[in-house]
Scaffold this motif. Structure first.
Motif, PDB file in Angstrom:
ATOM      1  N   GLU A 177       9.338   3.252 -28.906  1.00  0.00           N
ATOM      2  CA  GLU A 177       8.491   4.424 -28.682  1.00  0.00           C
ATOM      3  C   GLU A 177       9.239   5.741 -28.870  1.00  0.00           C
ATOM      4  O   GLU A 177       8.616   6.775 -29.103  1.00  0.00           O
ATOM      5  CB  GLU A 177       7.854   4.381 -27.293  1.00  0.00           C
ATOM      6  N   GLU A 178      10.567   5.706 -28.811  1.00  0.00           N
ATOM      7  CA  GLU A 178      11.356   6.927 -28.968  1.00  0.00           C
ATOM      8  C   GLU A 178      11.390   7.405 -30.417  1.00  0.00           C
ATOM      9  O   GLU A 178      11.575   8.600 -30.659  1.00  0.00           O
ATOM     10  CB  GLU A 178      12.788   6.710 -28.463  1.00  0.00           C
ATOM     11  N   ILE A 179      11.224   6.494 -31.377  1.00  0.00           N
ATOM     12  CA  ILE A 179      11.351   6.916 -32.778  1.00  0.00           C
ATOM     13  C   ILE A 179      10.138   6.570 -33.649  1.00  0.00           C
ATOM     14  O   ILE A 179      10.082   6.980 -34.803  1.00  0.00           O
ATOM     15  CB  ILE A 179      12.621   6.347 -33.434  1.00  0.00           C
ATOM     16  N   MET A 180       9.189   5.842 -33.115  1.00  0.00           N
ATOM     17  CA  MET A 180       8.029   5.456 -33.936  1.00  0.00           C
ATOM     18  C   MET A 180       7.265   6.691 -34.403  1.00  0.00           C
ATOM     19  O   MET A 180       7.320   7.748 -33.777  1.00  0.00           O
ATOM     20  CB  MET A 180       7.095   4.541 -33.144  1.00  0.00           C
ATOM     21  N   THR A 181       6.579   6.546 -35.497  1.00  0.00           N
ATOM     22  CA  THR A 181       5.688   7.593 -35.984  1.00  0.00           C
ATOM     23  C   THR A 181       4.382   7.459 -35.223  1.00  0.00           C
ATOM     24  O   THR A 181       3.744   6.401 -35.263  1.00  0.00           O
ATOM     25  CB  THR A 181       5.455   7.433 -37.508  1.00  0.00           C
ATOM     26  N   ARG A 182       3.999   8.511 -34.517  1.00  0.00           N
ATOM     27  CA  ARG A 182       2.799   8.436 -33.670  1.00  0.00           C
ATOM     28  C   ARG A 182       1.512   8.758 -34.427  1.00  0.00           C
ATOM     29  O   ARG A 182       0.463   8.240 -34.100  1.00  0.00           O
ATOM     30  CB  ARG A 182       2.951   9.372 -32.472  1.00  0.00           C
ATOM     31  N   LYS A 183       1.605   9.624 -35.399  1.00  0.00           N
ATOM     32  CA  LYS A 183       0.423   9.981 -36.185  1.00  0.00           C
ATOM     33  C   LYS A 183       0.359   9.002 -37.364  1.00  0.00           C
ATOM     34  O   LYS A 183       1.078   9.159 -38.350  1.00  0.00           O
ATOM     35  CB  LYS A 183       0.526  11.421 -36.682  1.00  0.00           C
ATOM     36  N   VAL A 184      -0.494   8.002 -37.228  1.00  0.00           N
ATOM     37  CA  VAL A 184      -0.539   6.915 -38.202  1.00  0.00           C
ATOM     38  C   VAL A 184      -1.777   7.032 -39.077  1.00  0.00           C
ATOM     39  O   VAL A 184      -2.895   7.157 -38.564  1.00  0.00           O
ATOM     40  CB  VAL A 184      -0.560   5.539 -37.487  1.00  0.00           C
ATOM     41  N   GLU A 185      -1.572   7.000 -40.376  1.00  0.00           N
ATOM     42  CA  GLU A 185      -2.678   6.925 -41.330  1.00  0.00           C
ATOM     43  C   GLU A 185      -3.133   5.468 -41.352  1.00  0.00           C
ATOM     44  O   GLU A 185      -2.317   4.564 -41.535  1.00  0.00           O
ATOM     45  CB  GLU A 185      -2.212   7.324 -42.730  1.00  0.00           C
ATOM     46  N   VAL A 186      -4.416   5.247 -41.145  1.00  0.00           N
ATOM     47  CA  VAL A 186      -4.959   3.893 -41.161  1.00  0.00           C
ATOM     48  C   VAL A 186      -6.083   3.807 -42.192  1.00  0.00           C
ATOM     49  O   VAL A 186      -6.611   4.818 -42.651  1.00  0.00           O
ATOM     50  CB  VAL A 186      -5.489   3.458 -39.774  1.00  0.00           C
ATOM     51  N   CYS A 187      -6.406   2.578 -42.547  1.00  0.00           N
ATOM     52  CA  CYS A 187      -7.535   2.342 -43.451  1.00  0.00           C
ATOM     53  C   CYS A 187      -8.433   1.290 -42.817  1.00  0.00           C
ATOM     54  O   CYS A 187      -8.053   0.648 -41.836  1.00  0.00           O
ATOM     55  CB  CYS A 187      -7.041   1.870 -44.818  1.00  0.00           C
ATOM     56  N   GLU A 188      -9.619   1.150 -43.383  1.00  0.00           N
ATOM     57  CA  GLU A 188     -10.556   0.124 -42.937  1.00  0.00           C
ATOM     58  C   GLU A 188     -10.675  -0.931 -44.023  1.00  0.00           C
ATOM     59  O   GLU A 188     -10.449  -0.630 -45.200  1.00  0.00           O
ATOM     60  CB  GLU A 188     -11.920   0.747 -42.652  1.00  0.00           C
TER      61      GLU A 188
END
Length: 173
Positions: free
Chosen positions: A104-115
């Motif tokens: 959680e310290e380095i993950m990318t929090r704003k994630v582009e997702v698709c359906e």
């Protein structure tokens, strides 16, 4: 020249013109979607929790031969994504102290997702513009797969190969 020969006129060409393609034939092909890639990849998504260490993440990435992991909470909701690129950047910033840190310290929090229903061309465009190579596929609030830029390119190459074969068969007969 035989006396019955008459050179073609403009009227002859206009009535003999044929079309092998039309707007309908060119657009009737079904759109390639994320679901097509997910169907070929099989079920199951490798993921990691936010409290896991980077050491655990690195081992999972290595053992599963993958380049990114969705970070999920205990209910399976997407919190972020951890990629090899994230880890390499942290290694450069904190040499010798990285593997014990939490995901959680380095993950990318704003994630582009698709359906699953999204067109692959749209996914490829977003990946290229955003300069990332992994995109979680989400249905509702659950991650149902991971699409990579390699998956999309490979799918398109297979499509082009098939189209070329069809054209060759059409020409050769």
């Amino acid at each position: 020249m035989p006396s019955s020969y008459q050179a073609p006129s403009r009227k002859d060409k206009a009535s003999a013109e044929t079309f092998s393609q039309s707007a309908q034939t060119n657009t009737s092909k079904e759109t390639a979607t994320v679901q097509k890639i997910l169907d070929n990849k099989g079920k199951g998504v490798f993921s990691i929790g936010p409290q896991s260490t980077l050491h655990e993440a690195v081992e999972l990435l290595r053992d599963k031969h993958i380049g990114a992991l969705p970070v999920l909470d205990s209910q399976g909701s997407l919190l972020g994504i951890l990629s090899e690129r994230d880890i390499v950047r942290r290694l450069a910033d904190t040499p010798g102290q990285t593997l014990g840190q939490k995901v959680e310290e380095i993950m990318t929090r704003k994630v582009e997702v698709c359906e699953p229903s999204e067109a692959l061309i749209s996914v490829l465009r977003r990946m290229t513009e955003g300069r990332f190579r992994h995109m979680p596929a989400v249905f509702g609030d659950k991650v149902v797969g991971m699409v990579t830029i390699g998956d999309v390119v490979n799918y398109r190459l297979n499509e082009l190969e098939y189209e070329a074969l069809q054209l060759k068969q059409l020409i050769v007969g």
